[in-house]
Design a protein around this motif. Structure first.
Motif, PDB file in Angstrom:
ATOM      1  N   ASN C  50      -9.281  -4.605  11.861  1.00  0.00           N
ATOM      2  CA  ASN C  50     -10.366  -4.231  12.555  1.00  0.00           C
ATOM      3  C   ASN C  50     -11.459  -3.357  12.059  1.00  0.00           C
ATOM      4  N   ALA C  51     -11.074  -2.653  11.099  1.00  0.00           N
ATOM      5  CA  ALA C  51     -11.609  -1.063  10.558  1.00  0.00           C
ATOM      6  C   ALA C  51     -13.071  -2.034   9.532  1.00  0.00           C
ATOM      7  N   SER C  52     -14.153  -1.205   9.719  1.00  0.00           N
ATOM      8  CA  SER C  52     -15.234  -1.798   8.969  1.00  0.00           C
ATOM      9  C   SER C  52     -14.852  -1.358   7.354  1.00  0.00           C
ATOM     10  N   THR C  53     -13.794  -0.647   7.069  1.00  0.00           N
ATOM     11  CA  THR C  53     -13.608  -0.582   5.725  1.00  0.00           C
ATOM     12  C   THR C  53     -12.514  -1.559   5.448  1.00  0.00           C
ATOM     13  N   GLY C  54     -12.069  -2.419   6.269  1.00  0.00           N
ATOM     14  CA  GLY C  54     -10.984  -3.613   6.076  1.00  0.00           C
ATOM     15  C   GLY C  54     -11.623  -4.851   6.031  1.00  0.00           C
ATOM     16  N   ALA C  55     -11.182  -5.486   7.045  1.00  0.00           N
ATOM     17  CA  ALA C  55     -11.470  -6.894   7.378  1.00  0.00           C
ATOM     18  C   ALA C  55     -12.640  -6.952   8.313  1.00  0.00           C
ATOM     19  N   GLU C  56     -12.920  -5.879   9.153  1.00  0.00           N
ATOM     20  CA  GLU C  56     -14.076  -6.099  10.137  1.00  0.00           C
ATOM     21  C   GLU C  56     -13.665  -7.479  11.254  1.00  0.00           C
ATOM     22  N   LEU C  57     -12.752  -7.539  11.645  1.00  0.00           N
ATOM     23  CA  LEU C  57     -12.445  -8.706  12.667  1.00  0.00           C
ATOM     24  C   LEU C  57     -12.558  -8.095  14.056  1.00  0.00           C
ATOM     25  N   PRO C  58     -12.808  -8.958  15.053  1.00  0.00           N
ATOM     26  CA  PRO C  58     -12.816  -8.520  16.398  1.00  0.00           C
ATOM     27  C   PRO C  58     -11.382  -7.944  16.732  1.00  0.00           C
ATOM     28  N   VAL C  59     -11.574  -6.972  17.680  1.00  0.00           N
ATOM     29  CA  VAL C  59     -10.334  -6.259  17.920  1.00  0.00           C
ATOM     30  C   VAL C  59      -9.158  -7.339  18.611  1.00  0.00           C
ATOM     31  N   TRP C  60      -9.655  -8.284  19.319  1.00  0.00           N
ATOM     32  CA  TRP C  60      -8.672  -9.090  19.882  1.00  0.00           C
ATOM     33  C   TRP C  60      -7.787  -9.723  18.941  1.00  0.00           C
ATOM     34  N   LEU C  61      -8.515 -10.311  17.843  1.00  0.00           N
ATOM     35  CA  LEU C  61      -8.139 -11.026  16.610  1.00  0.00           C
ATOM     36  C   LEU C  61      -7.059 -10.241  15.783  1.00  0.00           C
ATOM     37  N   SER C  62      -7.741  -9.110  15.504  1.00  0.00           N
ATOM     38  CA  SER C  62      -6.729  -7.908  14.669  1.00  0.00           C
ATOM     39  C   SER C  62      -5.451  -7.720  15.337  1.00  0.00           C
ATOM     40  N   VAL C  63      -5.398  -7.875  16.674  1.00  0.00           N
ATOM     41  CA  VAL C  63      -4.007  -7.410  17.374  1.00  0.00           C
ATOM     42  C   VAL C  63      -3.296  -8.657  17.142  1.00  0.00           C
ATOM     43  N   ILE C  64      -3.777  -9.728  17.335  1.00  0.00           N
ATOM     44  CA  ILE C  64      -2.906 -10.887  17.028  1.00  0.00           C
ATOM     45  C   ILE C  64      -2.547 -11.283  15.658  1.00  0.00           C
ATOM     46  N   LEU C  65      -3.527 -10.852  14.858  1.00  0.00           N
ATOM     47  CA  LEU C  65      -3.002 -10.874  13.334  1.00  0.00           C
ATOM     48  C   LEU C  65      -1.871  -9.860  13.091  1.00  0.00           C
ATOM     49  N   ALA C  66      -2.088  -8.917  13.575  1.00  0.00           N
ATOM     50  CA  ALA C  66      -1.323  -7.492  13.350  1.00  0.00           C
ATOM     51  C   ALA C  66       0.296  -8.125  13.725  1.00  0.00           C
ATOM     52  N   MET C  67       0.307  -8.857  15.066  1.00  0.00           N
ATOM     53  CA  MET C  67       1.695  -9.052  15.384  1.00  0.00           C
ATOM     54  C   MET C  67       2.189 -10.344  14.629  1.00  0.00           C
ATOM     55  N   MET C  68       1.126 -11.240  14.063  1.00  0.00           N
ATOM     56  CA  MET C  68       1.706 -12.316  13.055  1.00  0.00           C
ATOM     57  C   MET C  68       2.204 -11.599  11.737  1.00  0.00           C
ATOM     58  N   PHE C  69       1.526 -10.749  11.325  1.00  0.00           N
ATOM     59  CA  PHE C  69       1.753 -10.176  10.245  1.00  0.00           C
ATOM     60  C   PHE C  69       3.363  -9.420  10.225  1.00  0.00           C
ATOM     61  N   THR C  70       3.386  -8.529  11.361  1.00  0.00           N
ATOM     62  CA  THR C  70       4.579  -8.030  11.667  1.00  0.00           C
ATOM     63  C   THR C  70       5.851  -8.859  11.891  1.00  0.00           C
ATOM     64  N   GLY C  71       5.577 -10.011  12.570  1.00  0.00           N
ATOM     65  CA  GLY C  71       6.345 -11.098  12.902  1.00  0.00           C
ATOM     66  C   GLY C  71       6.779 -11.609  11.498  1.00  0.00           C
ATOM     67  N   THR C  72       6.100 -11.966  10.525  1.00  0.00           N
ATOM     68  CA  THR C  72       6.406 -12.363   9.413  1.00  0.00           C
ATOM     69  C   THR C  72       7.368 -11.573   8.442  1.00  0.00           C
ATOM     70  N   ILE C  73       7.073 -10.270   8.514  1.00  0.00           N
ATOM     71  CA  ILE C  73       7.901  -9.239   7.798  1.00  0.00           C
ATOM     72  C   ILE C  73       9.290  -9.109   8.612  1.00  0.00           C
ATOM     73  N   ALA C  74       9.293  -9.234   9.755  1.00  0.00           N
ATOM     74  CA  ALA C  74      10.544  -8.936  10.769  1.00  0.00           C
ATOM     75  C   ALA C  74      11.367 -10.246  10.103  1.00  0.00           C
ATOM     76  N   PHE C  75      10.621 -11.589  10.346  1.00  0.00           N
ATOM     77  CA  PHE C  75      11.350 -12.895   9.917  1.00  0.00           C
ATOM     78  C   PHE C  75      11.999 -12.696   8.767  1.00  0.00           C
ATOM     79  N   VAL C  76      11.305 -12.241   7.620  1.00  0.00           N
ATOM     80  CA  VAL C  76      11.953 -12.266   6.280  1.00  0.00           C
ATOM     81  C   VAL C  76      13.093 -11.265   6.270  1.00  0.00           C
ATOM     82  N   ILE C  77      12.882 -10.062   6.877  1.00  0.00           N
ATOM     83  CA  ILE C  77      13.862  -9.188   6.795  1.00  0.00           C
ATOM     84  C   ILE C  77      15.222  -9.124   7.618  1.00  0.00           C
ATOM     85  N   SER C  78      14.818 -10.107   8.415  1.00  0.00           N
ATOM     86  CA  SER C  78      15.885 -10.388   9.531  1.00  0.00           C
ATOM     87  C   SER C  78      17.081 -11.037   9.119  1.00  0.00           C
TER      88      SER C  78
END
Lengths: 260, 312, 301
Positions: C50-78
């Motif tokens: 979401n950050a202006s110093t980062g990807a500058e995406l709308p907040v709803w998309l940032s939250v969803i992408l974060a979930m997918m990012f965390t989900g991917t890491i969780a999947f791999v380490i699970s």
């Protein structure tokens, strides 16, 4: 079209150098009610565990309905049409009666759609209705929501049979289904199994109660010390010297009395 | 030379972790649960030591002053800490282990004593906060800053004494576990609790002994911590226990010798990685390594005693 | 709504979301002491997207992408983590959270030890509906056949396998989905307070969330809700009472009472507050259909 639903050929299993199952081969005819008997420690339950994939076999092969399942993992074996009950009740204590039976349906519901279908939220879905019907047909009418741990032993034993039945097996493996039941309960169980058998399901049963075996089964396989020592009809089994010796040779007098 | 100095400091720090790591490993090995009362007991002993030395106990300060005088109050501190912790350990045993059986065994059953031990951790931390406040408490070391040096390497005398003392205690303990009748009973329980009962081991009477032993280990360690580092607070147990757990994992769960080596090693690793890569980054290599170890070699570096057999 | 009540409601909502994230694997008997790790991942990932110093995406998309990012890491380490059991899994997840904290605190782009400001603000009107959504989703999830499989694994993994349950897959799904819920909670935390620090998401947070779940009970989907609600509302209510009545001992002693309550609950009700049997009893007339004919055996014995 094979006439044997189960073929076991040259099955071997050792635990830490101890031969538990030593070159056991036998077939189970389609539609038969076969008993697997033998003194304590003969390896009967081990045969069941090997058939259902709890352990891998060391040598030999297992064929169900013409399909070699020797290397099929445990969780997939139930889908080839083989389902079992357990010597000690292994129902899920925190699940209700109906939920336990619905677990038995799992083998038929492994598609993603079925896995994500909300069983609990819709009270009248097909899976639940089928499970309740199976219970009712077996004469077990309880609160469907009752947690099984609170039910009487005899009822739990029969729920195990129902749970094994709803996976739609061609071969039903029952490990001492009558153990610990009283006369009335044994009668009810036998009636249930006869009905199951009439529907065309093959039954392979491990049992110590010889009266029960004689009443129910039409074919008997005898194990002793991990080896098959006899197979034949209930009439023949009492005349077989090897069987008599196996039973009389043990210290277990009640079993010897039962067998003779 | 600075590197060697860091190694020495690390070894001294490791001395603190060793006893806590051994306490963790004993409870895990014998009773198969991660006991979070250990940080509580460590912290409580350290605070009691501080309170006795500084005369801020809730009661009895004057009595101690009359008997021991200002100069020897540290002896009173040791006595108070050991006695209180031993008694508290017996109470904790009752509530974390004795009644802990679910009606039907299931997969989260082993978490019950873990949860009640967390309850005790909360109780003790807030007991200390409400009595002594949440600010750091600083005691005056009874031994001053005695140091000596070999070449350019500086050794602190109290730290050396503490390190030697903790090693002697844990080595004696592990010898005792090997040789004595108590040790055999403990190992019988660790292997198979049901069979141990049949063999005539009175589990109900042995388990409190394990608790008192681990409690005393924490108490000694906490007392030494106060003497050496002089500053304690209600949360000092958490920090020490986190690292001690790492040491225990390194040595293999349930392995006393592993915990000794692991505790010393982790102390040196902590100081060295702070020295080399900076304090903030030190966590990553330590915990990353432990994660890999837990997953791929759960017996630890030296371990052979893999606990959690059977249903776990 | 007063500002005070609103802030308490937010705390309750976040605790509830975290608790459901830990509950899903716990329902199958997997104890995850790494909540802080997944919350950190969610909070920082969403902040960066979401950050202006980062990807500058709308907040709803940032939250969803974060979930997918965390989900991917969780999947791999699970996969490696689920090889471990019991106390080993508790330690492994704990170690994972420490690694995450250690990494985040060293990344300059994420503010390192100083913390990171978060741009978009989400207030109570977003957080409350999201929490309700999480609760509904969890109830749905547990009511599916997959949920039934998870509860079976909790009771007897080996038997579940023999009835065709793919135990590994079920556990991985529960672990991953749980991690995604915690990621959502972490993102909402970041976007509400608009500032995140890795030190906030420490082991104490992981411990408390695990406590909420085990106290509430892992047998039904009510457990985490009851646990989180009880343990966020009661200490706060006690503080309120203590302040208005001027009882200093209560203000200081309430956490000790909280600890004592945990200990006693484990003695008298180790399954947690809400059990399957209790749910049935409370649900009584509403969910239980006609009493079927009790068969004779059940009646006799």
């Amino acid at each position: 079209m094979t006439v044997n639903v189960l073929e076991i050929a040259g099955m071997h299993k050792s635990f830490g150098g101890l031969k538990v199952i030593d070159d056991v081969s036998f077939d189970v005819r389609k539609g038969s009610r076969t008993a697997l008997i033998g003194p304590n420690g003969a390896g009967k339950t081990t045969v069941f565990n090997l058939l259902t994939g709890v352990y891998d076999i060391d040598a030999g092969s297992i064929t169900v309905e013409g399909e070699n399942i020797t290397n099929v993992p445990a969780q997939d074996r139930v889908t080839v049409g083989m389902s079992r009950s357990f010597q000690n009740i292994r129902l899920m204590p925190h699940l209700s009666t109906v939920e336990n039976v619905m677990l038995g349906q799992h083998a038929r519901a492994r598609k993603l759609g079925s896995l994500l279908y909300p069983l609990g939220m819709l009270p009248r879905n097909n899976w639940r209705i089928a499970a309740e019907e199976a219970l009712e047909n077996a004469g077990i009418g309880t609160y469907p929501g009752e947690v099984v741990a609170n039910l009487p032993y005899g009822v739990q034993k029969r729920i195990e049979v129902v749970r094994a039945m709803v996976s739609d097996p061609k071969l039903l493996l029952l490990d001492e289904p009558a153990a610990g039941l009283n006369q009335v309960e044994t009668g009810q169980l036998q009636e249930l199994l006869e009905r199951v058998s009439d529907q065309g399901v093959t039954i392979l049963v491990v049992e110590h109660d010889m009266q029960f075996v004689r009443d129910l089964c039409d074919y008997i396989v005898v194990l002793n010390f991990g080896r098959k020592i006899f197979e034949g009809t209930p009439e023949e089994v009492h005349r077989d010297p090897a069987v008599l010796e196996a039973y009389l040779g043990t210290d277990d007098d009640t079993e010897a009395a039962n067998a003779s | 030379m600075l590197v060697i100095q860091q190694l020495v400091n690390g070894l001294m720090l490791g001395g603190v972790y060793v006893m806590v790591a051994v306490a963790f490993t004993l409870i895990i090995g014998m009773l198969n649960f991660l006991n979070f009362t250990i940080p509580a007991l460590f912290m409580f002993a350290a605070v009691l030591m501080y309170a006795t030395m500084s005369g801020t106990l809730p009661f009895g300060n004057d009595l101690i002053l009359t008997i021991f005088g200002t100069e020897y109050r540290w002896i009173a501190g040791i006595i108070v800490a050991l006695i209180v912790i031993a008694l508290v350990s017996l109470v904790i045993e009752r509530f974390t282990y004795r009644y802990m059986k679910a009606k039907y065994g299931d997969a989260t059953e082993h978490a019950l004593p873990l949860v009640s031990s967390l309850g005790f951790l909360i109780i003790f931390e807030h007991l200390v906060v409400s009595t002594w406040g949440s600010d750091p408490l600083t005691a005056v070391s009874p031994f001053g800053q005695g140091t000596f040096s070999i070449g350019t390497i500086i050794f602190s005398v109290p730290q050396i004494v503490s390190l030697v003392l903790s090693l002697v205690v844990v080595v004696m303990l592990s010898v005792m576990l090997k040789a004595s009748k108590l040790g055999r009973a403990l190992r019988a329980i660790a292997e198979r609790p049901d069979a141990a009962t049949l063999m005539g081991v009175e589990v109900g009477r042995i388990v409190p002994v394990v608790y008192v032993i681990t409690g005393l280990l924490c108490a000694i360690s906490g007392v030494l911590f106060t003497i050496n580092y002089t500053t304690v607070d209600a949360y000092v147990g958490d920090t020490v226990a986190t690292v001690a757990i790492a040491g225990m994992v390194l040595g293999g769960l349930g392995n006393v010798w592993g915990a000794i080596v692991g505790g010393l090693f982790i102390g040196m690793l902590e100081v060295m990685s702070i020295y080399i890569v900076g304090a903030d980054f030190a966590k990553v290599p330590i915990w990353g390594m432990l994660l890999l170890l837990l997953v791929f070699k759960p017996t630890g570096l030296f371990g052979h005693t893999l606990i959690g057999k059977g249903k776990f | 709504m007063s500002g005070y009540l609103e802030s308490q409601l937010i705390i309750l909502c976040l605790a509830t979301i975290y608790a459901y994230g830990i509950f899903l694997p716990a329902a199958s008997g997997q104890l995850n002491l790494g909540a802080a790790g997944f919350i950190t991942l969610g909070a920082y990932a969403s902040a960066w997207f979401n950050a202006s110093t980062g990807a500058e995406l709308p907040v709803w998309l940032s939250v969803i992408l974060a979930m997918m990012f965390t989900g991917t890491i969780a999947f791999v380490i699970s996969f490696p983590i689920l090889r471990t059991r019991g106390v080993y899994m508790v330690l492994a997840t704990f170690a994972f959270a420490e690694v995450v904290a250690g990494i985040v605190i060293n990344v300059e782009e994420l503010g390192a030890a100083a913390g990171m400001p978060v741009d978009a603000h989400l207030d109570v009107t977003v957080i409350v509906p999201m929490t309700i959504l999480v609760i509904l989703f969890s109830f749905y999830f547990m009511s599916t056949r997959l949920g039934l499989a998870l509860r079976s694994i909790h009771d007897d993994e080996n038997v579940a396998t023999l009835f065709g349950v793919n135990v590994r897959t079920a556990k991985v799904v529960a672990f991953t989905v749980g991690a995604m819920l915690m990621s959502l909670g972490g993102s909402l935390y970041g976007h509400h307070y608009n500032y995140i620090e890795a030190q906030t998401f420490n082991v104490l947070l992981s411990i408390y969330i695990l406590l909420y779940v085990l106290m509430g009970g892992t047998q039904t989907a009510w457990g985490p809700l009851i646990g989180a609600a009880f343990f966020t509302i009661v200490p706060e209510a006690l503080r309120e009472i203590a302040e208005s009545a001027g009882l200093t001992w209560l203000a200081e002693g309430r956490f000790m009472m909280f600890g004592a309550f945990i200990v006693l609950l484990m003695v008298f009700r180790p399954e947690g507050v809400m059990t399957r049997t209790l749910q049935d009893r409370l649900g009584g007339g509403l969910f239980r259909r006609k009493k079927q004919v009790l068969d004779e055996t059940a009646a006799n014995s």
